[in-house]
Design an enzyme around this catalytic site. Structure first.
Site, PDB file in Angstrom:
ATOM      1  N   ASP A  36      34.032  36.681  57.027  1.00 42.11           N
ATOM      2  CA  ASP A  36      33.175  36.965  55.862  1.00 42.11           C
ATOM      3  C   ASP A  36      31.709  36.629  56.133  1.00 42.11           C
ATOM      4  O   ASP A  36      30.863  36.731  55.250  1.00 42.11           O
ATOM      5  CB  ASP A  36      33.666  36.189  54.636  1.00 42.11           C
ATOM      6  CG  ASP A  36      33.648  34.682  54.862  1.00 42.11           C
ATOM      7  OD1 ASP A  36      33.302  34.242  55.981  1.00 42.11           O
ATOM      8  OD2 ASP A  36      33.964  33.942  53.918  1.00 42.11           O
ATOM      9  N   ARG A  94       4.208  32.692  56.249  1.00 43.41           N
ATOM     10  CA  ARG A  94       3.142  33.422  55.544  1.00 43.41           C
ATOM     11  C   ARG A  94       3.376  33.441  54.036  1.00 43.41           C
ATOM     12  O   ARG A  94       2.595  34.008  53.299  1.00 43.41           O
ATOM     13  CB  ARG A  94       3.044  34.866  56.084  1.00 43.41           C
ATOM     14  CG  ARG A  94       2.403  34.924  57.469  1.00 43.41           C
ATOM     15  CD  ARG A  94       2.574  36.270  58.119  1.00 43.41           C
ATOM     16  NE  ARG A  94       3.966  36.535  58.457  1.00 43.41           N
ATOM     17  CZ  ARG A  94       4.414  37.678  58.977  1.00 43.41           C
ATOM     18  NH1 ARG A  94       3.564  38.657  59.218  1.00 43.41           N
ATOM     19  NH2 ARG A  94       5.685  37.824  59.256  1.00 43.41           N
ATOM     20  N   HIS A 128       1.329  29.056  60.827  1.00 45.57           N
ATOM     21  CA  HIS A 128       0.401  30.009  60.224  1.00 45.57           C
ATOM     22  C   HIS A 128      -0.668  29.273  59.418  1.00 45.57           C
ATOM     23  O   HIS A 128      -1.844  29.634  59.432  1.00 45.57           O
ATOM     24  CB  HIS A 128       1.174  30.993  59.341  1.00 45.57           C
ATOM     25  CG  HIS A 128       0.303  31.994  58.695  1.00 45.57           C
ATOM     26  ND1 HIS A 128      -0.404  32.938  59.411  1.00 45.57           N
ATOM     27  CD2 HIS A 128      -0.013  32.193  57.398  1.00 45.57           C
ATOM     28  CE1 HIS A 128      -1.102  33.678  58.570  1.00 45.57           C
ATOM     29  NE2 HIS A 128      -0.891  33.241  57.348  1.00 45.57           N
ATOM     30  N   LYS A 191     -10.543  42.151  57.559  1.00 47.40           N
ATOM     31  CA  LYS A 191      -9.324  42.961  57.376  1.00 47.40           C
ATOM     32  C   LYS A 191      -8.905  42.936  55.921  1.00 47.40           C
ATOM     33  O   LYS A 191      -8.862  41.872  55.309  1.00 47.40           O
ATOM     34  CB  LYS A 191      -8.221  42.377  58.267  1.00 47.40           C
ATOM     35  CG  LYS A 191      -6.839  42.946  58.065  1.00 47.40           C
ATOM     36  CD  LYS A 191      -5.868  42.434  59.137  1.00 47.40           C
ATOM     37  CE  LYS A 191      -5.121  41.199  58.713  1.00 47.40           C
ATOM     38  NZ  LYS A 191      -4.074  40.775  59.663  1.00 47.40           N
ATOM     39  N   THR A 222       4.507  43.201  62.872  1.00 46.18           N
ATOM     40  CA  THR A 222       4.732  44.647  62.998  1.00 46.18           C
ATOM     41  C   THR A 222       3.817  45.265  64.056  1.00 46.18           C
ATOM     42  O   THR A 222       4.016  46.415  64.442  1.00 46.18           O
ATOM     43  CB  THR A 222       4.438  45.356  61.671  1.00 46.18           C
ATOM     44  OG1 THR A 222       3.041  45.201  61.370  1.00 46.18           O
ATOM     45  CG2 THR A 222       5.263  44.779  60.537  1.00 46.18           C
ATOM     46  N   THR A 225      -1.786  44.924  62.858  1.00 47.86           N
ATOM     47  CA  THR A 225      -3.115  44.315  63.002  1.00 47.86           C
ATOM     48  C   THR A 225      -3.687  44.613  64.387  1.00 47.86           C
ATOM     49  O   THR A 225      -4.832  45.068  64.515  1.00 47.86           O
ATOM     50  CB  THR A 225      -3.012  42.777  62.788  1.00 47.86           C
ATOM     51  OG1 THR A 225      -2.496  42.542  61.484  1.00 47.86           O
ATOM     52  CG2 THR A 225      -4.358  42.096  62.948  1.00 47.86           C
TER      53      THR A 225
HETATM   54  C1  R5P Z   1      -2.030  37.162  59.355  1.00 51.67           C
HETATM   55  O1  R5P Z   1      -2.677  36.395  58.642  1.00 51.67           O
HETATM   56  C2  R5P Z   1      -1.466  36.737  60.670  1.00 51.67           C
HETATM   57  O2  R5P Z   1      -2.296  35.808  61.305  1.00 51.67           O
HETATM   58  C3  R5P Z   1      -1.248  37.926  61.577  1.00 51.67           C
HETATM   59  O3  R5P Z   1      -2.480  38.553  61.850  1.00 51.67           O
HETATM   60  C4  R5P Z   1      -0.334  38.934  60.956  1.00 51.67           C
HETATM   61  O4  R5P Z   1       0.760  38.294  60.356  1.00 51.67           O
HETATM   62  C5  R5P Z   1       0.159  39.940  61.981  1.00 51.67           C
HETATM   63  O5  R5P Z   1       1.024  40.813  61.351  1.00 51.67           O
HETATM   64  P1  R5P Z   1       1.198  42.325  61.833  1.00 51.67           P
HETATM   65  O6  R5P Z   1       1.472  42.277  63.305  1.00 51.67           O
HETATM   66  O7  R5P Z   1       2.383  42.807  61.016  1.00 51.67           O
HETATM   67  O8  R5P Z   1      -0.061  43.053  61.481  1.00 51.67           O
END
Ligand code: R5P
Length: 307
Positions: A36, A94, A128, A191, A222, A225
């Protein structure tokens, strides 16, 4: 200095290296997953009165994280004297504040789980936000790839051509610390995100033309950035764009996105494990740093020299 090191099920490669650096064999621990999906962790050797180091690369999916809670509980109930959790990458970091009116602070929740399960101490890298330490009442030993990456940048690049870059204002303090040692130019990107994982706009503040841009960030998730940043930096005349990120989370189709992007090289540490990485992504190991930290902590030595 007597202690035992155990690995969670998806951290074996990393844990073996740490144990090797500490001149130890990995302890015997077994994780069962029932039909399970429930998890059970059993120590297959005595840990009564021992200092137990649990190494947990707890990148999601969640069973990795839950396995950590269960392993701490098992160690506590097996009468370990002290439980030190090595969690190189802390997920949910985060989500350390309420961005919406009715949302959770799940980073705090993770802290509560680890602490209530019975951990005595957590060793982690490049959080972070260092404010997360305040969610814990037990000691957090916060290590950084800073010194290792500084040495690496010195070897890889001609510093007179380097422009350090923070991909957002949140990373400004970090990039200033690199600049203080490397003494090279710096830039910052403004950003804006429209929603989590989706970037709306980017604007570079600083002159990057003809430069080898070196982005430093705590994590790449991902890849959005870095992909967008490398496009805009190249469009402003950067000669190359490279990045040093501690945590290579690399979720979704990040590997493909980065491979097809204008980013030249991405250096990540091994805080998150990956079986296969494309040639553009290179590993810089955190094993020696973490192993030294474990040994210093257990022998009561200051961690200051580790940076
Ligand atoms: C944001 O504040 C973090 O320092 C990274 O820049 C961010 O989490 C990167 O995420 P991703 O690769 O999804 O853009």
């Amino acid at each position: 200095m007597k202690f035992k090191i155990f690995s969670l099920s998806e951290s074996v490669h990393y844990s073996k290296k740490i144990a090797g650096e500490c001149n130890l064999q990995l302890g015997k621990m077994n994780t069962q997953i029932f039909s399970d999906g429930e998890i059970n962790v059993v120590f297959d050797e005595t840990i009564r009165g021992e200092i137990v180091v649990l190494v947990a690369q707890v990148q999601l999916p969640y069973h990795n994280l839950f396995e950590l809670f269960v392993a701490i509980d098992a160690a506590r109930r097996a009468s370990a004297k002290e439980i030190i959790c090595v969690v190189p990458y802390l997920p949910h970091s985060r989500q350390e504040r309420k961005d919406d009116t009715r949302s959770a602070i799940s980073s705090r929740l993770i802290a509560d789980f680890i602490e209530h399960a019975g951990a005595d101490r957590v060793i982690t890298l490049d959080m972070h936000s260092t404010a997360i330490m305040g969610f814990y009442k037990i000691p957090i030993d916060h290590l950084s790839m800073h010194n290792i990456y500084i040495d690496h940048i010195k070897k890889e690049f001609d510093l007179s051509k380097v422009c350090l870059c923070s991909p957002d204002f949140g990373g400004l303090k970090r990039i200033k610390a690199y600049k203080a040692v490397l003494n090279c130019d710096m830039a910052v990107i403004h950003k804006e995100r429209m929603s989590p994982n989706q970037i709306n706009s980017m604007e570079v503040i600083g002159d990057v033309s003809g430069k080898d841009v070196v982005i430093v960030d705590d994590m790449v998730d991902t890849g959005g950035t870095l992909v967008k940043a490398s496009e805009i930096l190249k469009s402003q005349g950067a000669r190359s764009v490279n990045a040093y990120c501690t945590h290579g989370v690399l979720s979704g189709d990040a590997l493909k996105k980065i491979e097809n992007s204008s980013l030249d090289t991405l250096y990540i540490s091994d805080t998150v494990s990956h079986s296969d990485l494309p040639s553009k992504i290179k590993l810089v190991s955190s094993v020696e740093l973490v192993s030294k930290a474990i040994q210093f902590i257990i022998s009561g030595k200051s961690l200051q020299e580790l940076g």
